[in-house]
Design an enzyme around this catalytic site. Sequence first.
Site, PDB file in Angstrom:
ATOM      1  N   HIS A 102       0.844  -1.203   0.000  1.00  0.00           N
ATOM      2  CA  HIS A 102       0.000   0.000   0.000  1.00  0.00           C
ATOM      3  C   HIS A 102       0.875   1.247   0.000  1.00  0.00           C
ATOM      4  CE1 HIS A 102       1.077  -0.515   4.207  1.00  0.00           C
ATOM      5  NE2 HIS A 102       0.785   0.752   4.406  1.00  0.00           N
ATOM      6  N   ASP A 104       0.553   5.043   1.919  1.00  0.00           N
ATOM      7  CA  ASP A 104      -0.203   5.464   3.093  1.00  0.00           C
ATOM      8  C   ASP A 104      -1.365   6.392   2.750  1.00  0.00           C
ATOM      9  OD1 ASP A 104       1.201   3.963   4.972  1.00  0.00           O
ATOM     10  OD2 ASP A 104       2.652   5.558   5.380  1.00  0.00           O
ATOM     11  N   HIS A 261       4.696   0.250   0.198  1.00  0.00           N
ATOM     12  CA  HIS A 261       5.432  -0.509   1.204  1.00  0.00           C
ATOM     13  C   HIS A 261       4.586  -1.636   1.772  1.00  0.00           C
ATOM     14  CE1 HIS A 261       3.512   2.881   3.230  1.00  0.00           C
ATOM     15  NE2 HIS A 261       3.440   2.133   4.316  1.00  0.00           N
ATOM     16  N   ARG A 276       4.738   6.183  13.544  1.00  0.00           N
ATOM     17  CA  ARG A 276       4.701   6.811  12.224  1.00  0.00           C
ATOM     18  C   ARG A 276       4.275   8.278  12.338  1.00  0.00           C
ATOM     19  NH1 ARG A 276       0.364   4.659   7.893  1.00  0.00           N
ATOM     20  NH2 ARG A 276      -0.889   6.482   8.383  1.00  0.00           N
TER      21      ARG A 276
HETATM   22 FE   LIG Z   1       1.883   2.084   5.752  1.00  0.00          FE
END
Ligand SMILES: [Fe+2]
Length: 311
Positions: A102, A104, A261, A276
């Site tokens: 995917h 983000d 990723h 994150r």
């Molecule tokens: Fe991600």
Amino acid sequence: MTSTASTTRLDIRKLTARIGAEVTGAGPELDLAPPDVTALRAALNEHKALVFRDVSLDDEGQQRFARYFGELTTAHPTVPAVAGAPSVLPVDNERGKANHWHTDVTFVLNPPQASTLRSITIPPYGGETLIANAAAAYRDLPVPLRDFADTLWAVHTNDFDYAVPKESLDDAERERKREQEAIFTSIRYETVHPVVRVHPLTGERGLFIGGFARRIVGLPDGESRDILRLLQAYVTRPENVLRWSWEPGQLVLFDNRITQHYAIDNYDDLPRRLNRVTVAGDIPVGADGKESYSIRGDASHYSPAPGARAA
Ligand SMILES: [Fe+2]
């Protein structure tokens, strides 16, 4: 390969031919002078993913670092932030595993332009993150496929099925997963993005699909799936992928406009925790110059209005 900017103390070395570079000389707190930021932005444009070892950052430090590249988003459109750190999303295997390819938050109109991941708890084996160069994937397409992809638009949504088959879960796991999915989809988003996105800083074209891309506009589900699978196979070619083996105290910065990723689920449910922080992005633009558009879901609480971001 050393950075050519004479005024930066940073050293930037490639990790693979097509994606990834390691940055040294930034110090454990990643306290950067303006020429360092310029050098890192240039390196990010070229290498798509930058890794820093031996960093010593807390949540505030990670947010400060991400802010060098623009205004921050909040942690996530629907998932709560770490307490006291509104832009920090806990990426914790207790809350689910992102073992699917995917980019983000592509289900909103202006997905983050860059993501940072900081390692906190890392299992003794496995738990690597794969990061793929979607521009290299585009360049790998035969010309007729490239021309075809340039014309396509895809619907991205957060209302998707996770990869784990429900039958393999016990009752407690199934309940926990149901609760997580209810939070994740508490606001339903649908956005139409170009399948080929033009990077606003470099003009480079990249495949902009990934796990939230559910169907191609104007095509039935079966054909949509087949075309997305065909294009996705170019993104995930081993030559286009960096496989990063984490140790605690590391930070990875990747360009979320032109990468995908995947967090590998190969660590036997041992604890794994990253934090994150993402940098607010612009509205994607396709090969024909047209912009993405929203079908449903307001993300103004998540990301600053497009155009309000820093350069
Ligand atoms: Fe991600």
